[in-house]
Design an enzyme around this catalytic site. Sequence first.
Site, mmCIF file in Angstrom:
data_model
loop_
_atom_site.group_PDB
_atom_site.id
_atom_site.type_symbol
_atom_site.label_atom_id
_atom_site.label_comp_id
_atom_site.label_asym_id
_atom_site.label_seq_id
_atom_site.Cartn_x
_atom_site.Cartn_y
_atom_site.Cartn_z
ATOM 1 N N GLY A 87 -22.144 43.339 45.869
ATOM 2 C CA GLY A 87 -20.790 43.511 46.371
ATOM 3 C C GLY A 87 -19.720 43.225 45.334
ATOM 4 N N ARG A 95 -21.491 46.575 33.431
ATOM 5 C CA ARG A 95 -21.221 45.739 32.254
ATOM 6 C C ARG A 95 -22.309 44.691 32.041
ATOM 7 N NH1 ARG A 95 -15.957 46.462 34.264
ATOM 8 N NH2 ARG A 95 -15.905 44.444 35.322
ATOM 9 N N GLY A 129 -8.715 42.845 47.581
ATOM 10 C CA GLY A 129 -8.353 43.120 48.963
ATOM 11 C C GLY A 129 -9.211 42.326 49.918
ATOM 12 N N HIS A 130 -8.805 42.339 51.179
ATOM 13 C CA HIS A 130 -9.586 41.719 52.246
ATOM 14 C C HIS A 130 -9.591 42.651 53.448
ATOM 15 C CE1 HIS A 130 -10.920 37.877 50.739
ATOM 16 N NE2 HIS A 130 -9.714 37.583 50.300
ATOM 17 N N ILE A 132 -8.197 42.769 56.238
ATOM 18 C CA ILE A 132 -6.907 43.171 56.800
ATOM 19 C C ILE A 132 -6.297 44.339 56.031
ATOM 20 C CG2 ILE A 132 -5.571 41.498 55.441
ATOM 21 C CD1 ILE A 132 -3.800 41.094 57.906
ATOM 22 N N ASN A 133 -6.533 44.395 54.718
ATOM 23 C CA ASN A 133 -5.980 45.473 53.897
ATOM 24 C C ASN A 133 -6.724 46.778 54.097
ATOM 25 O OD1 ASN A 133 -6.137 42.827 51.650
ATOM 26 N ND2 ASN A 133 -4.196 43.472 52.541
ATOM 27 N N ASP A 160 -15.011 43.765 57.386
ATOM 28 C CA ASP A 160 -16.111 43.076 56.724
ATOM 29 C C ASP A 160 -17.462 43.356 57.371
ATOM 30 O OD1 ASP A 160 -14.629 41.920 54.733
ATOM 31 O OD2 ASP A 160 -14.518 39.942 55.646
#
Length: 380
Positions: A87, A95, A129-130, A132-133, A160
Amino acid sequence: MAGPLAGIRIIEFEGLGPGPFAGMMLADHGAEVIRITRPNHASLLSNLSKFDVLARSRRRIAIDMKSAEGIAVVRDLCASADGIIEGFRPGVMERLGLGPDTLLALKPALVYGRVTGWGQDGPLAQAAGHDINYIAINGVLHTIGSPGGKPVPPVNYIGDFGGGGMLMAFGMVAALLSARANGIGQVVDAAMVDGSALLAGMVWQLNNAGMWSDRTGSNWLDGAAHFYDTYECSDGKYVAIGAIEPQFYAQLRSALGLSDDTSFDAQMDPAGWPELKEKIAAIIRTQSRDHWTALMEGTDLCFAPVLSLAEAPHHPHVAARETFIKVDGQTQPAPAPRFSRDRADPPRASSTTSDADDLLTAIGYDPARIAALRTAGTAS
């Protein structure tokens, strides 16, 4: 291991929220899920580890992925697996030398699960972000709130977990089935902005048909209608009513003594909803939640008491189905869905105990090499 996913091995890179939720779902149903953690890493929820529902039923190994040797160990573990879940922001795994091109070259049948908020591409892919966004820009948050009020965050259930972790788990199973059929793995790009939009499919259906108002809290499923809402009782507790269909609506009217009130005849006319809601609210406020539960529960007027977290496990229906279970003395939601034949073992409590020796032995490392990795702090 028992369950419908027995025999599947998943490598899960430690994270928060949707990745662990997907790993929990897979582990709940019999997959062997191995969590790779970072040595001495402290996260926002580190002090909650003994209560970590999302980390149940895992095996664990800590690996220093800042070292070349640690990356080599991770590659070997991934090569032994059927799938991985990560995630991180797009580009981080590349990378580290653990991107999909590298790992699929090692094992062409590998399913490479990536769960993020914004997805692997697009203008916001690199932004923080979370939940809600993610549910804000796809219209979902706009549909949740009281009439005349502001949008209300639905905890972090939708982005989520529903649109993120659960979608990731579904994507993993779908891709694993494909890989078993043709021997070819692939990347699963599970973006919460996509998955939560998908959960709103029925609202889009209603909207396209002209049956949904694009104003927060003004529709028959979002709290505006008198027949689909929660009501406060005389004891300050609440009940939930969802009498949508005409036959259920008729039962609601009968139970509340409103069968002869003709103002309730135009059930689907939004113009009358505020007044009708006040009439129902006034009646419900005259009695306790227990009174209304005794009168209405189990009937077809679509009723339920609104229970707290402390109350919910003790409701007779919830208790009878064992919707909640005890794991190491802690109350947790039970695995779902249920299977008639392939029943998984009960979940095991979250553990910080290392399984490094067993896991590394299983992929062919000898005791001397394992000891050297431990001494160097590469694996523990």
